[in-house]
Design a protein around this motif. Structure first.
Motif, short mmCIF file in Angstrom:
data_model
loop_
_atom_site.label_atom_id
_atom_site.label_comp_id
_atom_site.label_asym_id
_atom_site.label_seq_id
_atom_site.Cartn_x
_atom_site.Cartn_y
_atom_site.Cartn_z
N UNK A 36 76.60 -122.59 -26.58
CA UNK A 36 75.64 -123.29 -25.40
C UNK A 36 75.36 -124.57 -26.62
N UNK A 37 74.73 -124.32 -28.01
CA UNK A 37 74.29 -125.26 -28.84
C UNK A 37 75.10 -126.96 -28.21
N UNK A 38 76.20 -126.61 -28.22
CA UNK A 38 77.34 -127.32 -28.70
C UNK A 38 77.49 -128.11 -26.45
N UNK A 39 76.69 -126.79 -25.69
CA UNK A 39 76.43 -127.41 -24.43
C UNK A 39 78.06 -127.41 -23.68
N UNK A 40 78.45 -126.24 -23.97
CA UNK A 40 79.54 -125.81 -23.61
C UNK A 40 78.91 -124.56 -22.64
N UNK A 41 80.20 -124.04 -21.69
CA UNK A 41 79.70 -122.86 -20.98
C UNK A 41 80.10 -122.06 -21.39
N UNK A 42 79.84 -120.38 -21.34
CA UNK A 42 80.98 -119.34 -22.29
C UNK A 42 81.99 -118.77 -20.95
N UNK A 43 82.81 -118.00 -21.08
CA UNK A 43 82.83 -116.78 -19.79
C UNK A 43 83.49 -115.37 -20.67
N UNK A 44 82.34 -114.40 -20.39
CA UNK A 44 83.29 -113.15 -21.76
C UNK A 44 83.79 -112.71 -20.31
N UNK A 45 85.08 -111.85 -21.55
CA UNK A 45 85.24 -111.05 -21.01
C UNK A 45 85.28 -110.02 -20.81
N UNK A 46 84.87 -108.96 -20.92
CA UNK A 46 84.51 -107.13 -21.28
C UNK A 46 84.39 -106.06 -20.54
N UNK A 47 83.85 -105.26 -20.65
CA UNK A 47 83.87 -104.14 -20.34
C UNK A 47 82.60 -103.60 -19.41
N UNK A 48 81.76 -104.31 -19.47
CA UNK A 48 80.48 -103.90 -19.39
C UNK A 48 79.76 -105.52 -19.43
N UNK A 49 79.04 -105.37 -18.16
CA UNK A 49 77.58 -106.46 -18.53
C UNK A 49 76.24 -106.33 -18.90
N UNK A 50 76.35 -105.20 -19.83
CA UNK A 50 75.25 -105.42 -21.02
C UNK A 50 76.00 -105.09 -22.22
N UNK A 51 77.54 -105.61 -22.27
CA UNK A 51 77.76 -105.91 -23.87
C UNK A 51 76.34 -107.02 -24.38
N UNK A 52 76.99 -107.06 -25.63
CA UNK A 52 75.93 -107.91 -26.15
C UNK A 52 76.33 -109.02 -25.45
N UNK A 53 77.55 -109.57 -25.72
CA UNK A 53 77.85 -111.10 -25.43
C UNK A 53 77.83 -111.57 -23.77
N UNK A 54 78.04 -110.25 -22.77
CA UNK A 54 77.39 -110.94 -21.72
C UNK A 54 75.93 -111.03 -21.24
N UNK A 55 75.70 -110.17 -22.08
CA UNK A 55 74.06 -110.62 -21.92
C UNK A 55 73.69 -112.52 -22.01
N UNK A 56 74.19 -113.05 -22.82
CA UNK A 56 74.15 -114.29 -22.88
C UNK A 56 75.33 -114.77 -22.05
N UNK A 57 76.37 -115.15 -21.89
CA UNK A 57 76.97 -116.09 -21.49
C UNK A 57 77.07 -116.43 -20.07
N UNK A 58 77.47 -117.35 -19.46
CA UNK A 58 76.91 -117.80 -18.68
C UNK A 58 77.90 -117.04 -16.92
N UNK A 59 79.12 -116.93 -17.33
CA UNK A 59 79.86 -115.76 -16.08
C UNK A 59 80.43 -114.99 -17.52
N UNK A 60 80.72 -113.87 -16.75
CA UNK A 60 81.74 -112.47 -17.42
C UNK A 60 82.89 -112.25 -15.97
N UNK A 61 83.87 -111.51 -17.08
CA UNK A 61 84.92 -110.70 -16.34
C UNK A 61 84.54 -109.10 -16.43
#
Ligand SMILES: Nc1ncnc2c1ncn2[C@@H]1O[C@H](COP(=O)(O)OP(=O)(O)OP(=O)(O)O)[C@@H](O)[C@H]1O
Ligand SMILES: [Mg+2]
Length: 359
Positions: free
Chosen positions: A25-50
């Protein structure tokens, strides 16, 4: 080079993915996190999740189409998922690095075949093979499941005259590596970033102290003799080149009481022993990963401060306010709700004016 606004796809939703997402995010990118639960640490801050199992091809395909490059934040992914994505999409690091790093047998063979020092080891698939292996490694040994071990889970230590049948049963696996239990003086790690054009930048090695087989503290500079540091940095560069890895590589090393260096294991992703780089370097391991996978120039890995990083496990997180009151302490919490014993809840890095290694 990915343009600003491009999307980094991250397989895995833990704290390593969270800190990578923040750096992206600091470099202007979006992140899309693929994980098992939308409360996982990265899912909480990602722009999109699967939110889907890693072996769901349709979910992987949709994820691949939604992102501009794929990276990973943990190793215990099905290799088939990475191979599937790599057919159609840019995956950094690629399947080869994951294949080697997620299997202790392949990892040790790979390191040995590069001519790098590893503790004497053997692969075993039964209690009988364990008996035979101990003749090679010596009776004081450590047996580790070939796959899916972390934080010392999936390991059994063997002493002289150990009940090998019981030890084998205890591990509950079909394949394990057995290695000589070394008398350790110190442990340290080297983390480097490698770009698609083969350029490499490594951070200063961190000295690592474990408690109950979980990383407790990383300190920089490491008090390790310079020739061993040089040997370890060279070994890490050789592993990265041999894997043709794009992204981050962390290699853990042992120094024995007799002053010998051995490779322990490797990880093709951000590493807990590199969290100090968030606060003691202009460019952290997470930003280097983003730069490497996005095709941007790597940053300067030099440190401006000495650093001591403490992992906050379980209840340690209750010390939050004490850490916040200390000058020179940088606190990072991972957004995990339940502070179960041994669970990595965050870390606190103390900065001090830079000195040179005393080793
Ligand atoms: N051969 C050995 N001799 C002495 N100590 C060892 C040996 N192998 C492992 N250990 C100790 O156990 C710790 C954990 O081992 P290892 O790194 O193989 O496991 P892990 O489960 O992958 O851990 P992590 O995920 O925390 O890196 C090492 O950092 C070291 O302290
Ligand atoms: Mg380890």
């Amino acid at each position: 080079m990915l343009p600003p606004g491009a999307t980094i796809g991250i397989l895995g939703g833990g704290q390593l993915g969270r800190m990578t997402t923040i750096a992206a995010a600091e470099l202007g990118f979006r992140s899309h996190v693929f994980c098992q639960d939308n409360q996982e640490p990265a899912a909480q801050v990602a722009a999109a999740t699967t939110i889907a199992p890693f072996d769901d091809p349709a979910a992987l395909d949709a994820f691949g189409r939604a992102v501009d490059v794929v990276t990973l934040e943990f190793e215990n992914l099905p290799l088939s998922a990475l191979r599937h994505l790599a057919k159609q999409h840019t995956v950094r690091p690629g399947p080869k690095a994951l294949e080697v790093a997620q299997d202790r047998q392949l990892e040790k063979e790979f390191v040995r075949d590069l001519g790098l020092p590893v503790a004497p080891f053997a692969t075993v698939t039964s209690a009988n093979e364990l008996d035979a292996a101990l003749k090679h490694t010596g009776a004081r040994a450590i047996m580790k499941t070939a796959r899916f071990g972390y934080d010392g889970k999936g390991q059994v230590r063997l002493a002289e005259n150990a009940d090998t049948a019981a030890a084998w049963r205890q591990l509950q696996t079909d394949r394990a590596t057995v290695e000589t239990l070394l008398d350790l003086d110190r442990e340290f790690s080297v983390i480097l970033a490698r770009a698609a054009d083969g350029r490499v930048a490594h951070f200063d090695p961190a000295e690592n102290e474990h408690r109950d087989s979980i990383l407790h503290r990383s300190t920089v500079p490491a008090l390790v003799p310079q020739p061993l540091i040089d040997q370890a940095v060279d070994a890490t560069h050789r592993v990265a080149a041999a894997l043709d890895l794009v992204g981050l590589l962390a290699v853990e090393f042992f120094v024995t009481t007799s002053g010998e260096l051995f490779v322990n294991e490797m990880a093709p992703r951000p590493h807990n022993s590199g969290h100090w780089t968030l606060d003691a370097c202009a460019v952290s391991q997470f930003e280097q990963l983003v730069r490497a996978v996005a095709g941007l120039p790597l940053g300067d890995p030099s440190r401006h401060s000495d650093a001591e990083m403490l992992n906050l496990l379980g209840d340690d997180v209750e010390q939050r306010d004490n850490h916040l009151r200390q000058p020179q302490v940088c606190l990072h919490l991972y957004g995990k709700a339940a502070a179960r014993p041994g669970r990595k809840m965050g870390h606190a890095t103390t900065l001090r004016p830079r000195t040179n290694a005393a080793g």
